[in-house]
Design a protein around this motif. Sequence first.
Motif, PDB file in Angstrom:
ATOM      1  N   THR A  41     -25.093  65.002  40.267  1.00  0.00           N
ATOM      2  CA  THR A  41     -25.207  65.271  38.977  1.00  0.00           C
ATOM      3  C   THR A  41     -24.622  64.492  37.969  1.00  0.00           C
ATOM      4  OG1 THR A  41     -22.994  66.465  39.262  1.00  0.00           O
ATOM      5  CG2 THR A  41     -25.142  67.926  39.461  1.00  0.00           C
ATOM      6  N   LEU A  42     -25.121  64.318  36.807  1.00  0.00           N
ATOM      7  CA  LEU A  42     -24.565  63.526  35.800  1.00  0.00           C
ATOM      8  C   LEU A  42     -23.852  64.604  34.547  1.00  0.00           C
ATOM      9  CD1 LEU A  42     -27.143  60.788  35.683  1.00  0.00           C
ATOM     10  CD2 LEU A  42     -24.883  60.664  36.699  1.00  0.00           C
ATOM     11  N   PRO A  43     -23.279  64.104  33.711  1.00  0.00           N
ATOM     12  CA  PRO A  43     -22.424  62.683  33.562  1.00  0.00           C
ATOM     13  C   PRO A  43     -21.424  62.596  34.235  1.00  0.00           C
ATOM     14  CG  PRO A  43     -21.763  64.108  31.524  1.00  0.00           C
ATOM     15  CD  PRO A  43     -22.747  64.963  32.789  1.00  0.00           C
ATOM     16  N   TRP A  44     -21.186  61.164  34.550  1.00  0.00           N
ATOM     17  CA  TRP A  44     -19.865  60.699  35.078  1.00  0.00           C
ATOM     18  C   TRP A  44     -19.299  59.391  34.380  1.00  0.00           C
ATOM     19  CZ3 TRP A  44     -18.911  55.701  37.059  1.00  0.00           C
ATOM     20  CH2 TRP A  44     -17.853  55.670  37.888  1.00  0.00           C
ATOM     21  N   ALA A  45     -17.857  59.513  34.404  1.00  0.00           N
ATOM     22  CA  ALA A  45     -17.152  58.491  33.724  1.00  0.00           C
ATOM     23  C   ALA A  45     -15.984  58.147  34.851  1.00  0.00           C
ATOM     24  CB  ALA A  45     -16.641  58.808  32.389  1.00  0.00           C
ATOM     25  N   ALA A  46     -15.417  57.078  34.635  1.00  0.00           N
ATOM     26  CA  ALA A  46     -14.362  56.428  35.336  1.00  0.00           C
ATOM     27  C   ALA A  46     -13.593  55.387  34.540  1.00  0.00           C
ATOM     28  CB  ALA A  46     -14.704  56.260  36.833  1.00  0.00           C
ATOM     29  N   GLU A  47     -12.512  55.540  34.587  1.00  0.00           N
ATOM     30  CA  GLU A  47     -11.635  54.055  34.163  1.00  0.00           C
ATOM     31  C   GLU A  47     -10.852  53.525  35.239  1.00  0.00           C
ATOM     32  OE1 GLU A  47      -9.320  55.444  30.744  1.00  0.00           O
ATOM     33  OE2 GLU A  47     -10.942  55.778  29.473  1.00  0.00           O
ATOM     34  N   LEU A  48     -10.745  52.306  34.847  1.00  0.00           N
ATOM     35  CA  LEU A  48      -9.865  51.256  35.919  1.00  0.00           C
ATOM     36  C   LEU A  48      -9.053  50.421  34.966  1.00  0.00           C
ATOM     37  CD1 LEU A  48      -9.745  50.025  38.739  1.00  0.00           C
ATOM     38  CD2 LEU A  48     -11.640  48.627  37.989  1.00  0.00           C
ATOM     39  N   GLY A  63      -4.207  36.128  33.364  1.00  0.00           N
ATOM     40  CA  GLY A  63      -3.892  36.604  34.399  1.00  0.00           C
ATOM     41  C   GLY A  63      -2.621  37.693  34.460  1.00  0.00           C
ATOM     42  N   SER A  64      -1.962  37.617  33.349  1.00  0.00           N
ATOM     43  CA  SER A  64      -0.613  38.541  33.288  1.00  0.00           C
ATOM     44  C   SER A  64      -1.213  39.755  32.441  1.00  0.00           C
ATOM     45  CB  SER A  64       0.423  37.962  32.771  1.00  0.00           C
ATOM     46  OG  SER A  64       0.041  37.225  31.512  1.00  0.00           O
ATOM     47  N   LYS A  65      -2.405  39.593  31.684  1.00  0.00           N
ATOM     48  CA  LYS A  65      -2.864  40.546  30.703  1.00  0.00           C
ATOM     49  C   LYS A  65      -3.507  41.911  31.243  1.00  0.00           C
ATOM     50  CE  LYS A  65      -6.440  40.023  27.718  1.00  0.00           C
ATOM     51  NZ  LYS A  65      -7.202  39.211  26.920  1.00  0.00           N
ATOM     52  N   THR A  66      -3.157  43.298  31.145  1.00  0.00           N
ATOM     53  CA  THR A  66      -3.586  44.371  31.613  1.00  0.00           C
ATOM     54  C   THR A  66      -4.774  44.778  30.689  1.00  0.00           C
ATOM     55  OG1 THR A  66      -1.654  44.961  32.539  1.00  0.00           O
ATOM     56  CG2 THR A  66      -3.481  46.689  32.293  1.00  0.00           C
ATOM     57  N   LEU A  67      -5.984  45.018  31.393  1.00  0.00           N
ATOM     58  CA  LEU A  67      -7.096  45.518  30.737  1.00  0.00           C
ATOM     59  C   LEU A  67      -7.927  46.572  31.294  1.00  0.00           C
ATOM     60  CD1 LEU A  67      -9.467  43.854  28.795  1.00  0.00           C
ATOM     61  CD2 LEU A  67     -10.425  42.955  30.841  1.00  0.00           C
ATOM     62  N   ARG A  68      -8.275  47.571  30.452  1.00  0.00           N
ATOM     63  CA  ARG A  68      -9.077  48.887  30.985  1.00  0.00           C
ATOM     64  C   ARG A  68     -10.202  48.750  30.821  1.00  0.00           C
ATOM     65  NH1 ARG A  68      -6.506  54.574  30.050  1.00  0.00           N
ATOM     66  NH2 ARG A  68      -5.328  53.552  31.490  1.00  0.00           N
ATOM     67  N   ILE A  69     -10.999  48.984  32.026  1.00  0.00           N
ATOM     68  CA  ILE A  69     -12.517  49.168  31.983  1.00  0.00           C
ATOM     69  C   ILE A  69     -12.876  50.561  32.206  1.00  0.00           C
ATOM     70  CG2 ILE A  69     -14.442  48.288  33.196  1.00  0.00           C
ATOM     71  CD1 ILE A  69     -12.693  46.049  32.174  1.00  0.00           C
ATOM     72  N   ARG A  70     -13.903  50.972  31.496  1.00  0.00           N
ATOM     73  CA  ARG A  70     -14.388  52.310  31.428  1.00  0.00           C
ATOM     74  C   ARG A  70     -15.717  52.202  31.821  1.00  0.00           C
ATOM     75  NH1 ARG A  70     -13.665  57.354  30.395  1.00  0.00           N
ATOM     76  NH2 ARG A  70     -15.522  58.664  29.240  1.00  0.00           N
ATOM     77  N   TYR A  71     -16.114  52.898  32.730  1.00  0.00           N
ATOM     78  CA  TYR A  71     -17.568  53.161  33.275  1.00  0.00           C
ATOM     79  C   TYR A  71     -18.276  54.393  32.932  1.00  0.00           C
ATOM     80  CZ  TYR A  71     -16.190  49.105  36.332  1.00  0.00           C
ATOM     81  OH  TYR A  71     -15.550  47.988  37.015  1.00  0.00           O
ATOM     82  N   GLU A  72     -19.391  54.503  32.612  1.00  0.00           N
ATOM     83  CA  GLU A  72     -19.938  55.781  32.165  1.00  0.00           C
ATOM     84  C   GLU A  72     -21.501  55.939  32.639  1.00  0.00           C
ATOM     85  OE1 GLU A  72     -18.871  57.307  28.120  1.00  0.00           O
ATOM     86  OE2 GLU A  72     -18.145  55.473  27.799  1.00  0.00           O
ATOM     87  N   VAL A  73     -21.834  57.030  33.238  1.00  0.00           N
ATOM     88  CA  VAL A  73     -23.190  57.232  33.342  1.00  0.00           C
ATOM     89  C   VAL A  73     -23.697  58.469  32.854  1.00  0.00           C
ATOM     90  CG1 VAL A  73     -25.118  57.436  35.144  1.00  0.00           C
ATOM     91  CG2 VAL A  73     -22.960  55.914  35.504  1.00  0.00           C
ATOM     92  N   THR A  74     -24.867  58.740  31.957  1.00  0.00           N
ATOM     93  CA  THR A  74     -25.439  59.956  31.524  1.00  0.00           C
ATOM     94  C   THR A  74     -27.048  59.619  32.024  1.00  0.00           C
ATOM     95  OG1 THR A  74     -25.873  58.603  29.441  1.00  0.00           O
ATOM     96  CG2 THR A  74     -23.804  59.984  29.413  1.00  0.00           C
ATOM     97  N   GLY A  75     -27.431  60.755  31.814  1.00  0.00           N
ATOM     98  CA  GLY A  75     -28.857  61.122  32.006  1.00  0.00           C
ATOM     99  C   GLY A  75     -29.419  62.182  32.651  1.00  0.00           C
ATOM    100  N   THR A  76     -30.719  62.367  33.113  1.00  0.00           N
ATOM    101  CA  THR A  76     -31.260  63.543  33.698  1.00  0.00           C
ATOM    102  C   THR A  76     -31.226  63.375  35.330  1.00  0.00           C
ATOM    103  OG1 THR A  76     -33.716  62.911  33.455  1.00  0.00           O
ATOM    104  CG2 THR A  76     -32.438  64.455  31.628  1.00  0.00           C
ATOM    105  N   ALA A  77     -31.003  62.382  35.825  1.00  0.00           N
ATOM    106  CA  ALA A  77     -31.269  62.048  37.209  1.00  0.00           C
ATOM    107  C   ALA A  77     -30.454  62.770  37.881  1.00  0.00           C
ATOM    108  CB  ALA A  77     -31.065  60.468  37.399  1.00  0.00           C
TER     109      ALA A  77
END
Length: 146
Positions: free
Chosen positions: A89-96, A51-65
């Motif tokens: 439009t793509l690509p898209w990325a975000a970090e949390l 519960g005290s540990k910080t974690l980084r999550i990276r979300y990514e989406v690529t493609g032609t859609a």
Amino acid sequence: MSEQATDDGPERQQPRRRRLWPWVVLMVAVLLALAAGAVSAVLAHGISQEGSKTLRIRYEVTGTARDVTLTYSTWQGEALSTGRLTLRTLPWAAELDTRGFMNGGSFVVGLGRSGGDVTCSVTADDGTRRTDRASGAFATATCSGF
């Protein structure tokens, strides 16, 4: 004539033997209770450290859609909630950055009527990586379990 004396007095009583099994059962029950308490204390400590540990999550989406809806897990303190975003439009990325014990996050990429193809990817800095692909109208790619 001689008389013989017979001793018809009270019978000699044997000392009562105490039963040992109730004490054995009691000791086993006490030991089991102590073991269960120790296990729960160890588990609680492990969860507290997570519960005290910080974690980084990276979300990514690529493609032609061109018509894509993203639904993803977000952590606000210890609460899990869902974010939603529509992209043209793509690509898209975000970090949390998140803090707290987490399990079972999800990232769902839904394609619209225009179709196309898409790849979703979620990477946690603890090494967990999930990917999925989808193509066609109204298809869905799901990255979960991170």
